[in-house]
Motif scaffolding. Structure first.
Motif, PDB file in Angstrom:
ATOM      1  N   ARG A 153       0.822  -1.211   0.000  1.00 20.53           N
ATOM      2  CA  ARG A 153       0.000   0.000   0.000  1.00 20.53           C
ATOM      3  C   ARG A 153       0.855   1.259   0.000  1.00 20.53           C
ATOM      4  NH1 ARG A 153      -4.154  -1.998   4.742  1.00 20.53           N
ATOM      5  NH2 ARG A 153      -5.322  -3.495   3.458  1.00 20.53           N
ATOM      6  N   GLU A 154       1.933   1.236   0.759  1.00 25.60           N
ATOM      7  CA  GLU A 154       2.741   2.445   0.890  1.00 25.60           C
ATOM      8  C   GLU A 154       3.563   2.747  -0.355  1.00 25.60           C
ATOM      9  OE1 GLU A 154       4.950   2.050   4.506  1.00 25.60           O
ATOM     10  OE2 GLU A 154       3.195   2.388   5.771  1.00 25.60           O
ATOM     11  N   VAL A 155       3.846   1.744  -1.183  1.00 23.62           N
ATOM     12  CA  VAL A 155       4.585   2.011  -2.420  1.00 23.62           C
ATOM     13  C   VAL A 155       3.642   2.227  -3.602  1.00 23.62           C
ATOM     14  CG1 VAL A 155       6.545   0.656  -1.585  1.00 23.62           C
ATOM     15  CG2 VAL A 155       4.897  -0.404  -3.144  1.00 23.62           C
ATOM     16  N   HIS A 156       2.323   2.166  -3.351  1.00 28.43           N
ATOM     17  CA  HIS A 156       1.355   2.342  -4.436  1.00 28.43           C
ATOM     18  C   HIS A 156       1.526   3.703  -5.120  1.00 28.43           C
ATOM     19  CE1 HIS A 156      -2.418   2.058  -6.672  1.00 28.43           C
ATOM     20  NE2 HIS A 156      -2.735   3.252  -6.209  1.00 28.43           N
ATOM     21  N   ASP A 157       1.686   4.756  -4.330  1.00 24.29           N
ATOM     22  CA  ASP A 157       1.877   6.082  -4.923  1.00 24.29           C
ATOM     23  C   ASP A 157       3.202   6.177  -5.671  1.00 24.29           C
ATOM     24  OD1 ASP A 157      -0.555   7.023  -4.040  1.00 24.29           O
ATOM     25  OD2 ASP A 157       0.237   7.837  -2.169  1.00 24.29           O
ATOM     26  N   LEU A 158       4.185   5.418  -5.245  1.00 22.03           N
ATOM     27  CA  LEU A 158       5.457   5.381  -5.980  1.00 22.03           C
ATOM     28  C   LEU A 158       5.280   4.684  -7.320  1.00 22.03           C
ATOM     29  CD1 LEU A 158       7.755   4.657  -2.943  1.00 22.03           C
ATOM     30  CD2 LEU A 158       8.055   6.583  -4.515  1.00 22.03           C
ATOM     31  N   MET A 159       4.353   3.719  -7.388  1.00 24.32           N
ATOM     32  CA  MET A 159       4.061   3.093  -8.681  1.00 24.32           C
ATOM     33  C   MET A 159       3.420   4.104  -9.625  1.00 24.32           C
ATOM     34  SD  MET A 159       5.296   0.151  -8.478  1.00 24.32           S
ATOM     35  CE  MET A 159       6.504   0.940  -7.395  1.00 24.32           C
ATOM     36  N   HIS A 160       2.525   4.940  -9.094  1.00 21.67           N
ATOM     37  CA  HIS A 160       1.964   6.019  -9.910  1.00 21.67           C
ATOM     38  C   HIS A 160       3.086   6.906 -10.441  1.00 21.67           C
ATOM     39  CE1 HIS A 160      -2.476   5.966  -9.631  1.00 21.67           C
ATOM     40  NE2 HIS A 160      -2.287   5.321  -8.489  1.00 21.67           N
ATOM     41  N   THR A 161       4.042   7.218  -9.572  1.00 22.56           N
ATOM     42  CA  THR A 161       5.153   8.097  -9.962  1.00 22.56           C
ATOM     43  C   THR A 161       6.002   7.450 -11.047  1.00 22.56           C
ATOM     44  OG1 THR A 161       5.196   8.992  -7.702  1.00 22.56           O
ATOM     45  CG2 THR A 161       7.130   9.392  -9.088  1.00 22.56           C
ATOM     46  N   LEU A 162       6.365   6.190 -10.865  1.00 19.00           N
ATOM     47  CA  LEU A 162       7.218   5.511 -11.838  1.00 19.00           C
ATOM     48  C   LEU A 162       6.488   5.250 -13.154  1.00 19.00           C
ATOM     49  CD1 LEU A 162       9.016   2.967  -9.475  1.00 19.00           C
ATOM     50  CD2 LEU A 162      10.077   4.887 -10.662  1.00 19.00           C
ATOM     51  N   LEU A 163       5.195   4.983 -13.070  1.00 17.21           N
ATOM     52  CA  LEU A 163       4.424   4.703 -14.279  1.00 17.21           C
ATOM     53  C   LEU A 163       3.925   5.977 -14.950  1.00 17.21           C
ATOM     54  CD1 LEU A 163       2.354   1.669 -12.950  1.00 17.21           C
ATOM     55  CD2 LEU A 163       4.255   1.565 -14.564  1.00 17.21           C
ATOM     56  N   GLY A 164       4.056   7.110 -14.253  1.00 21.09           N
ATOM     57  CA  GLY A 164       3.612   8.369 -14.826  1.00 21.09           C
ATOM     58  C   GLY A 164       2.106   8.477 -14.934  1.00 21.09           C
ATOM     59  N   MET A 165       1.375   7.870 -13.989  1.00 18.30           N
ATOM     60  CA  MET A 165      -0.080   7.838 -14.041  1.00 18.30           C
ATOM     61  C   MET A 165      -0.692   8.697 -12.936  1.00 18.30           C
ATOM     62  SD  MET A 165      -1.210   6.035 -16.551  1.00 18.30           S
ATOM     63  CE  MET A 165       0.104   6.050 -17.775  1.00 18.30           C
ATOM     64  N   PRO A 166      -1.700   9.525 -13.264  1.00 20.56           N
ATOM     65  CA  PRO A 166      -2.397  10.318 -12.240  1.00 20.56           C
ATOM     66  C   PRO A 166      -3.339   9.440 -11.433  1.00 20.56           C
ATOM     67  CG  PRO A 166      -3.441  10.634 -14.366  1.00 20.56           C
ATOM     68  CD  PRO A 166      -2.238   9.761 -14.614  1.00 20.56           C
ATOM     69  N   THR A 167      -4.087  10.072 -10.519  1.00 17.63           N
ATOM     70  CA  THR A 167      -4.991   9.306  -9.650  1.00 17.63           C
ATOM     71  C   THR A 167      -6.429   9.324 -10.150  1.00 17.63           C
ATOM     72  OG1 THR A 167      -5.325  11.258  -8.249  1.00 17.63           O
ATOM     73  CG2 THR A 167      -3.594   9.703  -7.595  1.00 17.63           C
ATOM     74  N   ASN A 168      -6.664   9.752 -11.389  1.00 20.58           N
ATOM     75  CA  ASN A 168      -8.016   9.662 -11.928  1.00 20.58           C
ATOM     76  C   ASN A 168      -8.338   8.198 -12.249  1.00 20.58           C
ATOM     77  OD1 ASN A 168      -6.681   9.097 -14.345  1.00 20.58           O
ATOM     78  ND2 ASN A 168      -6.963  11.162 -15.158  1.00 20.58           N
ATOM     79  N   MET A 169      -9.566   7.938 -12.694  1.00 21.80           N
ATOM     80  CA  MET A 169      -9.994   6.558 -12.902  1.00 21.80           C
ATOM     81  C   MET A 169      -9.114   5.828 -13.918  1.00 21.80           C
ATOM     82  SD  MET A 169     -12.014   4.196 -11.927  1.00 21.80           S
ATOM     83  CE  MET A 169     -13.158   5.164 -10.939  1.00 21.80           C
ATOM     84  N   LEU A 170      -8.785   6.510 -15.013  1.00 22.70           N
ATOM     85  CA  LEU A 170      -7.952   5.885 -16.038  1.00 22.70           C
ATOM     86  C   LEU A 170      -6.577   5.521 -15.477  1.00 22.70           C
ATOM     87  CD1 LEU A 170      -7.717   5.058 -19.025  1.00 22.70           C
ATOM     88  CD2 LEU A 170      -6.831   7.358 -19.496  1.00 22.70           C
ATOM     89  N   GLY A 171      -5.962   6.458 -14.741  1.00 22.01           N
ATOM     90  CA  GLY A 171      -4.648   6.197 -14.168  1.00 22.01           C
ATOM     91  C   GLY A 171      -4.664   5.070 -13.162  1.00 22.01           C
ATOM     92  N   GLU A 172      -5.707   5.021 -12.325  1.00 22.18           N
ATOM     93  CA  GLU A 172      -5.808   3.954 -11.320  1.00 22.18           C
ATOM     94  C   GLU A 172      -5.951   2.593 -11.984  1.00 22.18           C
ATOM     95  OE1 GLU A 172      -5.268   3.935  -8.258  1.00 22.18           O
ATOM     96  OE2 GLU A 172      -5.436   6.008  -7.581  1.00 22.18           O
ATOM     97  N   ILE A 173      -6.721   2.524 -13.051  1.00 24.34           N
ATOM     98  CA  ILE A 173      -6.910   1.240 -13.737  1.00 24.34           C
ATOM     99  C   ILE A 173      -5.594   0.753 -14.334  1.00 24.34           C
ATOM    100  CG2 ILE A 173      -8.039   0.123 -15.706  1.00 24.34           C
ATOM    101  CD1 ILE A 173     -10.430   2.016 -15.182  1.00 24.34           C
ATOM    102  N   VAL A 174      -4.840   1.660 -14.936  1.00 28.86           N
ATOM    103  CA  VAL A 174      -3.551   1.276 -15.524  1.00 28.86           C
ATOM    104  C   VAL A 174      -2.608   0.744 -14.442  1.00 28.86           C
ATOM    105  CG1 VAL A 174      -1.514   2.116 -16.730  1.00 28.86           C
ATOM    106  CG2 VAL A 174      -3.782   2.905 -17.434  1.00 28.86           C
ATOM    107  N   VAL A 175      -2.546   1.448 -13.319  1.00 27.53           N
ATOM    108  CA  VAL A 175      -1.682   0.997 -12.222  1.00 27.53           C
ATOM    109  C   VAL A 175      -2.155  -0.354 -11.695  1.00 27.53           C
ATOM    110  CG1 VAL A 175      -0.859   1.516  -9.888  1.00 27.53           C
ATOM    111  CG2 VAL A 175      -0.988   3.337 -11.588  1.00 27.53           C
ATOM    112  N   LYS A 176      -3.475  -0.551 -11.633  1.00 28.14           N
ATOM    113  CA  LYS A 176      -3.999  -1.832 -11.146  1.00 28.14           C
ATOM    114  C   LYS A 176      -3.631  -2.969 -12.099  1.00 28.14           C
ATOM    115  CE  LYS A 176      -5.950  -1.356  -7.166  1.00 28.14           C
ATOM    116  NZ  LYS A 176      -5.009  -0.298  -6.776  1.00 28.14           N
ATOM    117  N   TRP A 177      -3.631  -2.730 -13.402  1.00 33.52           N
ATOM    118  CA  TRP A 177      -3.196  -3.772 -14.338  1.00 33.52           C
ATOM    119  C   TRP A 177      -1.738  -4.139 -14.082  1.00 33.52           C
ATOM    120  CZ3 TRP A 177      -5.494  -7.111 -17.455  1.00 33.52           C
ATOM    121  CH2 TRP A 177      -6.794  -6.879 -17.863  1.00 33.52           C
TER     122      TRP A 177
END
Length: 251
Positions: A153-177
């Protein structure tokens, strides 16, 4: 931890009179906040949290409960990967936490643009999120596995950072994949599979043709994301860390 014993009354078995057996049930708290639950209770919690998470994907509390009650196979596998990796093993031993109380935000803000620390702070600021919003585990009946899911959970935001994805629905889905391929957590698989139902046709097309294939390929290509001691990599350029982990450049 706290321990308490509860005893049931004498109970005849196999229909044979005269043979009695006393059953002792033990419930105990393995770590602060731990709530012991039976398999049936976990199943009920999983069903209820899954329904709520699908209804409102931003109910992070329900997503957290779902992850804890369905991760019985994935979490031991992630722990084993950490134990057999030098950096992952150190993380398991030292148990670092990514919280506002453990981060030197002023130092991270002063790092050069493009470094992991500076881009992480930029992500937090741009999306108005905080590492302290990550819930502590409650329903994982193993102290070490509880830390594994907390670390995820604590590195989840770091995955957003490394993947270059925002926290909107589209970005969350990409990170979840990406996380579904990486971790095998049913909660990630569920989010990746059912999240797209809320997207517009145009976003679905972009997701299906560009983002999901890239996220899956990156997840398969990357080494285990829990085996990186991110707190000791703040100065490292994001591009360099992506290359080291095996994350492909974002489309």
């Amino acid at each position: 931890g706290k321990a308490c014993l509860s005893r049931t009354g004498p109970k005849a078995r196999d229909g044979r009179s005269g043979e009695e057996e006393e059953e002792v049930k033990v419930s105990y708290q393995l770590y602060p906040g731990h709530i012991p639950t039976s398999p049936l209770q976990k199943a009920l919690l999983a069903a209820g949290s899954a329904a709520m998470a699908l209804y409102d994907p931003y109910r992070h509390d329900m997503v957290a409960v779902l992850g804890e009650t369905t991760g019985c196979l994935a979490l031991p596998s992630l722990r084993d990967k950490m134990k057999h990796h030098p950096e992952g093993y150190r993380i398991l031993q030292e148990r670092p936490l990514i919280r506002l109380s453990t981060l030197d935000m002023a130092r991270l803000q002063g790092l050069p643009p493009g470094s992991l620390g500076r881009e992480y702070v930029r992500f937090l600021e741009d999306n108005k999120v905080s590492p302290d919003t990550r819930m502590l585990p409650k329903f994982v009946d193993d102290e070490e596995l509880a830390y594994v899911i907390q670390r995820y959970r604590e590195v989840h935001d770091l995955m957003h950072t490394l993947l270059g994805m925002p926290t909107n629905m589209l970005g969350e889905i990409v990170v979840k994949w990406f996380e579904a391929v990486q971790t095998g957590l049913p909660m990630c698989v569920l989010g990746a599979a059912f999240g797209p139902v809320r997207l517009s046709t145009r976003k679905l097309q972009v997701l299906a043709t560009q983002l999901v294939p890239w996220a899956i390929q990156s997840g398969l290509n990357a080494s285990c994301i829990l085996n990186v001691y991110y707190e000791q990599r703040w100065e490292q350029p994001v591009e360099s860390l992506r290359e080291e982990i095996g994350i492909l450049p974002p489309p």
